[in-house]
Design an enzyme around this catalytic site. Sequence first.
Site, mmCIF file in Angstrom:
data_model
loop_
_atom_site.group_PDB
_atom_site.id
_atom_site.type_symbol
_atom_site.label_atom_id
_atom_site.label_comp_id
_atom_site.label_asym_id
_atom_site.label_seq_id
_atom_site.Cartn_x
_atom_site.Cartn_y
_atom_site.Cartn_z
ATOM 1 N N HIS A 130 -47.068 72.103 -20.392
ATOM 2 C CA HIS A 130 -46.172 71.208 -19.646
ATOM 3 C C HIS A 130 -46.954 70.546 -18.517
ATOM 4 O O HIS A 130 -48.100 70.936 -18.245
ATOM 5 C CB HIS A 130 -44.972 71.992 -19.095
ATOM 6 C CG HIS A 130 -45.394 73.038 -18.124
ATOM 7 N ND1 HIS A 130 -45.659 74.332 -18.502
ATOM 8 C CD2 HIS A 130 -45.669 72.976 -16.788
ATOM 9 C CE1 HIS A 130 -46.053 75.011 -17.444
ATOM 10 N NE2 HIS A 130 -46.085 74.212 -16.382
ATOM 11 N N GLU B 14 -50.675 70.334 -8.818
ATOM 12 C CA GLU B 14 -50.283 71.515 -8.043
ATOM 13 C C GLU B 14 -51.507 72.072 -7.337
ATOM 14 O O GLU B 14 -51.512 72.254 -6.124
ATOM 15 C CB GLU B 14 -49.650 72.551 -8.980
ATOM 16 C CG GLU B 14 -48.398 72.010 -9.641
ATOM 17 C CD GLU B 14 -47.362 73.055 -9.918
ATOM 18 O OE1 GLU B 14 -47.614 73.930 -10.757
ATOM 19 O OE2 GLU B 14 -46.288 73.001 -9.267
ATOM 20 N N HIS C 259 -37.051 69.880 -15.642
ATOM 21 C CA HIS C 259 -38.045 70.067 -14.586
ATOM 22 C C HIS C 259 -39.378 69.437 -14.962
ATOM 23 O O HIS C 259 -40.199 69.122 -14.114
ATOM 24 C CB HIS C 259 -38.294 71.556 -14.331
ATOM 25 C CG HIS C 259 -37.097 72.304 -13.866
ATOM 26 N ND1 HIS C 259 -36.473 72.017 -12.672
ATOM 27 C CD2 HIS C 259 -36.406 73.324 -14.414
ATOM 28 C CE1 HIS C 259 -35.452 72.843 -12.518
ATOM 29 N NE2 HIS C 259 -35.385 73.643 -13.556
HETATM 30 C C1 SG4 Z 1 -42.343 74.812 -16.018
HETATM 31 O O1 SG4 Z 1 -41.080 74.663 -15.396
HETATM 32 C C2 SG4 Z 1 -42.142 75.255 -17.463
HETATM 33 O O2 SG4 Z 1 -41.222 74.396 -18.116
HETATM 34 C C3 SG4 Z 1 -41.653 76.700 -17.523
HETATM 35 O O3 SG4 Z 1 -41.545 77.125 -18.856
HETATM 36 C C4 SG4 Z 1 -42.670 77.582 -16.825
HETATM 37 O O4 SG4 Z 1 -42.253 78.956 -16.852
HETATM 38 C C5 SG4 Z 1 -42.782 77.131 -15.377
HETATM 39 O O5 SG4 Z 1 -43.183 75.765 -15.329
HETATM 40 C C6 SG4 Z 1 -43.846 77.931 -14.628
HETATM 41 O O6 SG4 Z 1 -45.093 77.819 -15.291
HETATM 42 O O7 SG4 Z 1 -47.434 77.340 -15.500
HETATM 43 N N1 SG4 Z 1 -46.182 76.096 -13.720
HETATM 44 S S1 SG4 Z 1 -46.385 77.472 -14.498
HETATM 45 O O8 SG4 Z 1 -46.618 78.517 -13.519
HETATM 46 O O9 SG4 Z 1 -43.785 79.522 -18.419
HETATM 47 C C7 SG4 Z 1 -42.863 79.817 -17.701
HETATM 48 C C8 SG4 Z 1 -40.336 77.493 -19.356
HETATM 49 O O10 SG4 Z 1 -40.241 77.658 -20.542
HETATM 50 C C9 SG4 Z 1 -42.350 81.205 -17.666
HETATM 51 C C10 SG4 Z 1 -39.177 77.658 -18.445
HETATM 52 ZN ZN ZN Z 2 -46.835 74.455 -14.545
#
Ligand code: SG4
Ligand code: ZN
Length: 269
Positions: A100, A112, A69
Amino acid sequence: DTLHWTYDGKNGYIGQTKWYTLKNSQCGGKRQSPIDIQTNKLVLMKSLEIEYKGYYKPLRNPYVENNGHTVQLMSSDKKNLPMITGSALDNQVYKFVQAHFHWGVRNGFGSEHKINGRAFALELHLVHVNTKYKTLEEALGNPDGLAVLAVLYKVSRKINPYIRPLMRNTAKVTYSLERKAIREPIVLRNLLPPKPKPFMKYYGSLTTPPCSEVVTWIVFRDIASIGIKQENVFRQKRGEVIDEKTGKFKRIGNNFRTVNDLNGRKVYI
Ligand code: SG4
Ligand code: ZN
């Protein structure tokens, strides 16, 4: 279950307009992220402060991973992680979990969060978990569970030397579940915009399923820059969806969620 979601919903996957139908999903809730921040409606606070610990020295045992993702930066060291605290975080202490990115296939979108209706090419999220919870799972069940710092980037002709070590390694994880240990110093401060103040703060959610309403969001007002060649590194990343015509993994492409209603929430500065 949150396994089979994508952003566009093509190839039989569950796209963002249907994320609310996933099991245990809060994606249809009233405290969702991202949002469009209207700067003429910000609520002025006397002193919103963030204290950074471990943001100026290299992250221990860093690695980058493509998770299908996004591309994620983590530390394989569970101790000595950077921390943030301060009045902007309601004096809770949060420790770094991962960082990320969200991007788009063109320079005019990809972030976003928006500011006054404007999107940016790239958005970095530095995810932190409240140290009063024993596990990330426990944190995801509490309204003050996470704090995420969001950095907006615009594309520039010049490369950004501060993000170069991270980008060199990001270039090496093209396919989903590829992981690469980083053998050069990664300093989180170098990923933030030149001016870390002022910043905006509001209460929101994860921007991916299950969209848990547990995030204190900090969005920096200053916009960072990324070179066009550096931005293009993200656009090459492949996800887990297979292109029926070529039989190859498709590019991740746009991986931003669209903005959500404030539903009466306030954004502070
Ligand atoms: C991204 O998919 C990350 O890889 C996820 O981290 C993350 O989920 C998700 O975004 C949502 O994060 O800052 N955009 S956000 O609201 O951090 C989490 C994972 O390790 C729980 C899946
Ligand atoms: Zn994010």
